[in-house]
Design a protein around this motif. Structure first.
Motif, PDB file in Angstrom:
ATOM      1  N   ASN A   9       0.840  -1.187   0.000  1.00 35.92           N
ATOM      2  CA  ASN A   9       0.000   0.000   0.000  1.00 35.92           C
ATOM      3  C   ASN A   9       0.875   1.236   0.000  1.00 35.92           C
ATOM      4  OD1 ASN A   9      -2.480   1.292  -0.089  1.00 35.92           O
ATOM      5  ND2 ASN A   9      -3.335  -0.041   1.471  1.00 35.92           N
ATOM      6  N   ASN A  10       0.232   2.391  -0.059  1.00 35.94           N
ATOM      7  CA  ASN A  10       0.924   3.672  -0.132  1.00 35.94           C
ATOM      8  C   ASN A  10       0.131   4.660   0.716  1.00 35.94           C
ATOM      9  OD1 ASN A  10       1.581   6.336  -0.952  1.00 35.94           O
ATOM     10  ND2 ASN A  10       2.410   5.563  -2.870  1.00 35.94           N
ATOM     11  N   LEU A  11       0.722   5.094   1.827  1.00 35.00           N
ATOM     12  CA  LEU A  11       0.017   6.000   2.737  1.00 35.00           C
ATOM     13  C   LEU A  11      -0.367   7.308   2.070  1.00 35.00           C
ATOM     14  CD1 LEU A  11       1.894   5.503   6.123  1.00 35.00           C
ATOM     15  CD2 LEU A  11      -0.417   4.788   5.527  1.00 35.00           C
ATOM     16  N   GLU A  12       0.521   7.841   1.229  1.00 35.93           N
ATOM     17  CA  GLU A  12       0.209   9.110   0.560  1.00 35.93           C
ATOM     18  C   GLU A  12      -1.007   8.961  -0.344  1.00 35.93           C
ATOM     19  OE1 GLU A  12       3.529  10.869  -1.440  1.00 35.93           O
ATOM     20  OE2 GLU A  12       4.736  10.946   0.381  1.00 35.93           O
ATOM     21  N   THR A  50      -2.600  -8.728   8.752  1.00 32.87           N
ATOM     22  CA  THR A  50      -2.671  -7.279   8.557  1.00 32.87           C
ATOM     23  C   THR A  50      -1.547  -6.685   9.389  1.00 32.87           C
ATOM     24  OG1 THR A  50      -5.063  -7.365   8.291  1.00 32.87           O
ATOM     25  CG2 THR A  50      -4.102  -5.224   8.790  1.00 32.87           C
ATOM     26  N   LEU A  51      -0.706  -5.887   8.768  1.00 36.91           N
ATOM     27  CA  LEU A  51       0.474  -5.350   9.434  1.00 36.91           C
ATOM     28  C   LEU A  51       0.297  -3.881   9.789  1.00 36.91           C
ATOM     29  CD1 LEU A  51       3.102  -6.971   7.050  1.00 36.91           C
ATOM     30  CD2 LEU A  51       2.237  -7.860   9.217  1.00 36.91           C
ATOM     31  N   THR A  52       1.015  -3.436  10.825  1.00 32.96           N
ATOM     32  CA  THR A  52       0.986  -2.030  11.195  1.00 32.96           C
ATOM     33  C   THR A  52       1.715  -1.208  10.142  1.00 32.96           C
ATOM     34  OG1 THR A  52       3.011  -2.262  12.503  1.00 32.96           O
ATOM     35  CG2 THR A  52       0.921  -2.501  13.677  1.00 32.96           C
ATOM     36  N   GLU A  53       1.459   0.076  10.165  1.00 36.18           N
ATOM     37  CA  GLU A  53       2.115   0.983   9.222  1.00 36.18           C
ATOM     38  C   GLU A  53       3.593   1.131   9.592  1.00 36.18           C
ATOM     39  OE1 GLU A  53      -0.152   4.586   9.383  1.00 36.18           O
ATOM     40  OE2 GLU A  53      -1.963   3.582   8.694  1.00 36.18           O
ATOM     41  N   PRO A  54       4.432   1.497   8.628  1.00 27.80           N
ATOM     42  CA  PRO A  54       5.870   1.617   8.892  1.00 27.80           C
ATOM     43  C   PRO A  54       6.210   2.522  10.078  1.00 27.80           C
ATOM     44  CG  PRO A  54       5.461   1.751   6.552  1.00 27.80           C
ATOM     45  CD  PRO A  54       4.114   1.756   7.227  1.00 27.80           C
ATOM     46  N   ALA A  55       5.441   3.571  10.302  1.00 26.62           N
ATOM     47  CA  ALA A  55       5.727   4.484  11.411  1.00 26.62           C
ATOM     48  C   ALA A  55       5.568   3.805  12.770  1.00 26.62           C
ATOM     49  CB  ALA A  55       4.821   5.703  11.325  1.00 26.62           C
ATOM     50  N   SER A  70      15.885   0.721  15.878  1.00 26.05           N
ATOM     51  CA  SER A  70      15.488   1.939  15.181  1.00 26.05           C
ATOM     52  C   SER A  70      13.975   1.933  15.013  1.00 26.05           C
ATOM     53  CB  SER A  70      16.159   1.998  13.809  1.00 26.05           C
ATOM     54  OG  SER A  70      15.644   3.079  13.061  1.00 26.05           O
ATOM     55  N   ASP A  71      13.379   3.100  15.108  1.00 28.50           N
ATOM     56  CA  ASP A  71      11.940   3.195  14.868  1.00 28.50           C
ATOM     57  C   ASP A  71      11.640   3.927  13.561  1.00 28.50           C
ATOM     58  OD1 ASP A  71      12.585   5.767  15.567  1.00 28.50           O
ATOM     59  OD2 ASP A  71      11.193   5.892  17.238  1.00 28.50           O
TER      60      ASP A  71
END
Length: 129
Positions: A9-12, A50-55, A70-71
């Motif tokens: 997916n793409n958050l933007e 279902t995975l969490t967002e990269p942030a 690293s976060d």
């Protein structure tokens, strides 16, 4: 044969979409549930992730034996792995047919990869490794 279907997916691209537009992208809970039930009945659906967002993720690397956490996103890219399905079906062609049932495939690509070695096979061979 087992296949991993990676959903990117793409958050933007998601920013600014209405709830109705987001539901159209995902197919909505009812359509997702219907497809999942059908694939469970045929025995082809193994699991859904279902995975969490990269942030919201962390990565870990050992540097000279010291864990460095690293976060920040691991990759500097707009696309990210949002989720996955594991299916068990007879042929690669059937895996493509199953991927076509994922509503998001109308808007985004779904990567389909054969699983060469899985949990069950690993456990069965663990004593031999």
């Amino acid at each position: 044969m087992k296949f991993l279907m990676l959903i990117h997916n793409n958050l933007e691209a998601l920013e600014g979409l209405t709830e109705d537009q987001l539901e159209e992208l995902s197919g909505g809970r009812e359509q997702i549930a219907t497809v999942a039930r059908e694939l469970l009945q045929t025995g082809e659906l193994v699991t859904v992730l279902t995975l969490t967002e990269p942030a919201e993720t962390k990565d870990l690397q050992l540097v000279a034996g010291t864990p460095v956490v690293s976060d920040r996103p691991l990759l500097e890219t707009k696309e990210f792995l949002a989720g996955a399905l594991v299916v068990d079906c007879a042929t690669p062609q059937r895996a493509l047919e199953l991927a076509a049932l994922i509503p998001l495939v109308k808007y985004r690509r779904v990567e389909i990869r054969e699983i060469r070695f899985d949990h069950d096979e690993f456990l069965a061979q663990l004593d031999q490794l």
